[in-house]
Design an enzyme around this catalytic site. Structure first.
Site, PDB file in Angstrom:
ATOM      1  N   LYS A 273       0.817  -1.220   0.000  1.00  0.00           N
ATOM      2  CA  LYS A 273       0.000   0.000   0.000  1.00  0.00           C
ATOM      3  C   LYS A 273       0.851   1.271   0.000  1.00  0.00           C
ATOM      4  O   LYS A 273       2.039   1.258   0.312  1.00  0.00           O
ATOM      5  CB  LYS A 273      -0.979  -0.019   1.179  1.00  0.00           C
ATOM      6  CG  LYS A 273      -2.089  -1.045   0.959  1.00  0.00           C
ATOM      7  CD  LYS A 273      -3.186  -0.980   1.993  1.00  0.00           C
ATOM      8  CE  LYS A 273      -4.304  -1.963   1.638  1.00  0.00           C
ATOM      9  NZ  LYS A 273      -5.374  -1.999   2.657  1.00  0.00           N
TER      10      LYS A 273
ATOM     11  N   ARG B  46      -3.184 -10.134   5.404  1.00  0.00           N
ATOM     12  CA  ARG B  46      -3.617 -10.261   4.007  1.00  0.00           C
ATOM     13  C   ARG B  46      -2.495  -9.713   3.123  1.00  0.00           C
ATOM     14  O   ARG B  46      -2.163  -8.535   3.198  1.00  0.00           O
ATOM     15  CB  ARG B  46      -4.914  -9.472   3.813  1.00  0.00           C
ATOM     16  CG  ARG B  46      -5.509  -9.539   2.423  1.00  0.00           C
ATOM     17  CD  ARG B  46      -6.797  -8.712   2.358  1.00  0.00           C
ATOM     18  NE  ARG B  46      -7.425  -8.794   1.044  1.00  0.00           N
ATOM     19  CZ  ARG B  46      -7.129  -8.008   0.017  1.00  0.00           C
ATOM     20  NH1 ARG B  46      -6.200  -7.071   0.173  1.00  0.00           N
ATOM     21  NH2 ARG B  46      -7.742  -8.153  -1.144  1.00  0.00           N
TER      22      ARG B  46
END
Length: 262
Positions: free
Chosen positions: A205, A241
């Site tokens: 991210k 995740r």
């Protein structure tokens, strides 16, 4: 949790898995690398993403879930905000509904989750994907995210979802600044202390780019992804995740070995 995106526009790997066969092969490769569960998504929720029609999303994810289920008996998650997609996914073999809207996208979402009886991930998001990064604001991001998630867990249980089916996700990158994301990670134990299992997802991210400005390409954020996954696990996350399963499994195994040596 290994990520299998069957979207043309996901922030990291959009369009890479352009066929059912490619998606299934990728999922099974992640299992071979050590993934305990797979998360299948057919609608990008990256900042600025446009919505996907329900029928199109079903067409993307259901063949992949069905094919994975026929080849593997482990847990499969569907990453969707739409109850109809979740219902079709569970019918095809999914065992978890991972919802970035924490069952708020549709008024019947909590009841559908209860009816399906599957595990449910309730994720925190301020705003909607198209606008969530415009100007996110909190007075106390950790306390507010915790309170919001507990409220959604209460709503889910009121609709009939069993408490032991609920997992909470602070929603790293979903309507948060870099400072918000760092605070939520550094104090993840506050969310863990609620007693609900916590899922943490920060793989590749943009948060990582704020620390390392040279990491403009999502695929060039492995080091930051590993550091965040290890820290989340150290602070009690039950599921991480990730895109890079083999490397994350190795990092977590090293962490466990060090903990055992004390």
């Amino acid at each position: 949790m290994g990520i299998v995106n069957v979207t043309p526009d996901s922030f990291s790997d959009g369009g890479r898995l352009g066929s059912v066969a490619a998606a299934v092969a990728h999922g099974l490769r992640l299992v071979d690398q050590g993934a305990d569960l797979l998360d299948i998504g057919g609608e990008s929720t990256r900042p600025g993403a446009d919505p996907v029609a329900e029928a199109e999303e079903i067409g993307r994810v259901i063949p992949v879930i069905a094919a994975l289920r026929s080849a593997w008996d482990g847990p499969i998650s569907v990453d969707t905000m739409k109850p109809a997609v979740a219902r079709a996914a569970v019918a095809a073999g999914a065992t978890m509904w991972n919802d970035v809207t924490a069952l708020t996208f549709s008024p019947d979402a909590p009841a559908v989750a209860a009816e399906l009886g599957c595990d449910v991930v309730l994720m925190h998001m301020q705003g909607a994907p198209r606008t969530m990064q415009a100007d996110p604001r909190y007075d106390d991001v950790v306390a507010e995210v915790r309170a919001a998630l507990l409220a959604r867990a209460a709503a889910a249980m009121a609709a009939g979802v069993a408490r032991d089916r609920i997992r909470l996700d602070p929603g790293i990158g979903f309507g948060k600044t870099a400072a918000h994301n760092l605070a939520l990670t550094a104090r993840l134990d506050t969310l863990v202390a609620t007693g609900f299992p916590v899922l943490y997802g920060a793989s590749r991210k943009r948060l990582i780019q704020t620390v390392d400005p040279t990491a403009t390409d999502a695929a060039d954020r492995l080091g930051g992804s590993l550091a965040l996954a290890v820290e989340a696990a150290r602070r009690g996350a039950g599921i991480v995740r990730v895109h890079d399963v083999r490397e994350t499994v190795q990092a977590l195994a090293m962490q466990a070995a060090l903990a055992a040596a004390h």
